[in-house]
Design a protein around this motif. Sequence first.
Motif, PDB file in Angstrom:
ATOM      1  N   VAL A   1      20.472  17.775   2.345  1.00 57.37           N
ATOM      2  CA  VAL A   1      19.646  16.963   1.415  1.00 57.37           C
ATOM      3  C   VAL A   1      20.161  16.733  -0.079  1.00 57.37           C
ATOM      4  O   VAL A   1      20.147  15.723  -0.197  1.00 57.37           O
ATOM      5  N   LEU A   2      20.730  17.766  -0.446  1.00 62.06           N
ATOM      6  CA  LEU A   2      21.236  18.015  -1.768  1.00 62.06           C
ATOM      7  C   LEU A   2      22.537  16.888  -1.724  1.00 62.06           C
ATOM      8  O   LEU A   2      23.083  16.397  -2.623  1.00 62.06           O
ATOM      9  N   THR A   3      23.505  17.053  -0.692  1.00 64.66           N
ATOM     10  CA  THR A   3      24.462  16.173  -0.407  1.00 64.66           C
ATOM     11  C   THR A   3      24.304  14.689  -0.256  1.00 64.66           C
ATOM     12  O   THR A   3      24.826  14.078  -0.955  1.00 64.66           O
TER      13      THR A   3
ATOM     14  N   LEU B   1      16.098   7.361  -2.805  1.00 64.91           N
ATOM     15  CA  LEU B   1      15.951   9.001  -2.328  1.00 64.91           C
ATOM     16  C   LEU B   1      14.904   8.844  -1.194  1.00 64.91           C
ATOM     17  O   LEU B   1      15.109   9.740  -0.257  1.00 64.91           O
ATOM     18  N   ASN B   2      13.798   8.184  -1.513  1.00 58.67           N
ATOM     19  CA  ASN B   2      12.690   8.062  -0.352  1.00 58.67           C
ATOM     20  C   ASN B   2      13.165   7.508   0.794  1.00 58.67           C
ATOM     21  O   ASN B   2      12.533   7.655   2.028  1.00 58.67           O
TER      22      ASN B   2
ATOM     23  N   ILE C   1      17.744  12.378   7.607  1.00 58.77           N
ATOM     24  CA  ILE C   1      18.630  13.007   8.070  1.00 58.77           C
ATOM     25  C   ILE C   1      18.564  13.817   9.145  1.00 58.77           C
ATOM     26  O   ILE C   1      17.219  14.380   9.422  1.00 58.77           O
ATOM     27  N   GLN C   2      19.393  13.708  10.295  1.00 58.62           N
ATOM     28  CA  GLN C   2      19.104  14.412  11.443  1.00 58.62           C
ATOM     29  C   GLN C   2      19.851  15.796  11.377  1.00 58.62           C
ATOM     30  O   GLN C   2      21.043  15.835  11.073  1.00 58.62           O
TER      31      GLN C   2
ATOM     32  N   ILE D   1      14.795  15.115   8.602  1.00 57.99           N
ATOM     33  CA  ILE D   1      14.434  15.469   7.619  1.00 57.99           C
ATOM     34  C   ILE D   1      14.241  14.297   6.790  1.00 57.99           C
ATOM     35  O   ILE D   1      15.069  13.322   6.583  1.00 57.99           O
ATOM     36  N   SER D   2      12.992  13.844   6.433  1.00 55.54           N
ATOM     37  CA  SER D   2      12.830  12.837   5.394  1.00 55.54           C
ATOM     38  C   SER D   2      11.755  13.140   4.328  1.00 55.54           C
ATOM     39  O   SER D   2      11.259  14.265   4.061  1.00 55.54           O
ATOM     40  N   GLY D   3      11.162  12.034   3.821  1.00 56.75           N
ATOM     41  CA  GLY D   3      10.180  12.373   2.616  1.00 56.75           C
ATOM     42  C   GLY D   3      10.686  12.836   1.366  1.00 56.75           C
ATOM     43  O   GLY D   3      10.268  13.592   0.647  1.00 56.75           O
TER      44      GLY D   3
END
Length: 196
Positions: free
Chosen positions: A84-86, A133-134, A138-139, A145-147
């Motif tokens: 997420v950070l990347t 960002l919204n 990511i799988q 991973i979303s939101g």
Amino acid sequence: MHIIALAEQLSLAISNVSLRDTLRHQSTVDPLTGLYNRRFFDESLKRELARTQRSQSVCSVVMIDLDHFKRVNDTYGHDGGDLVLTAASHAIQQRVRASDVVCRYGGEELVLMLPECSAEEAERCAETIRSSLNDIVIQHAGQTISGISASFGVAQWPGHGNGERELLSAADRALYAAKKGGRNKVMLAEAFVPVQ
């Protein structure tokens, strides 16, 4: 014999230069995100504000904090948090100018330095980033991973601080107000009032 010694000396000198460049890079760049680190940012901001003062221009700073990052780590593990950070770092870099400086300030907090950029322009830039960002999906390990969202605090020099420390504090206070106001929003710092 002299040629061999000269070649060895030249090889050693090239290795030293290469090592120095590698160490300089490692001391200024965050290995996870590829963004500059806090040390680089602090030095750059000091230089940029001096240049801005000389040229009677403006410089804006945007503090960014990924919302509910602990929850991301707790739900998807630290590997998921790193992804997420990347991804967020990449999305930010895609939406700034080449002259802007993007840094990982610490943990899930990022900071932008936007030379020759007013607070209003910086606010628009931050809003574009916030919206992008919204859209990140990511799988990871069979999960989606979303939101992803972030809160932003925008401050401009001159106007929101008298130096680096006050400017960053103003942006940080605006960031805190964005978080307190519900997160996933951009807030502009309040005007700086010097203590009499």
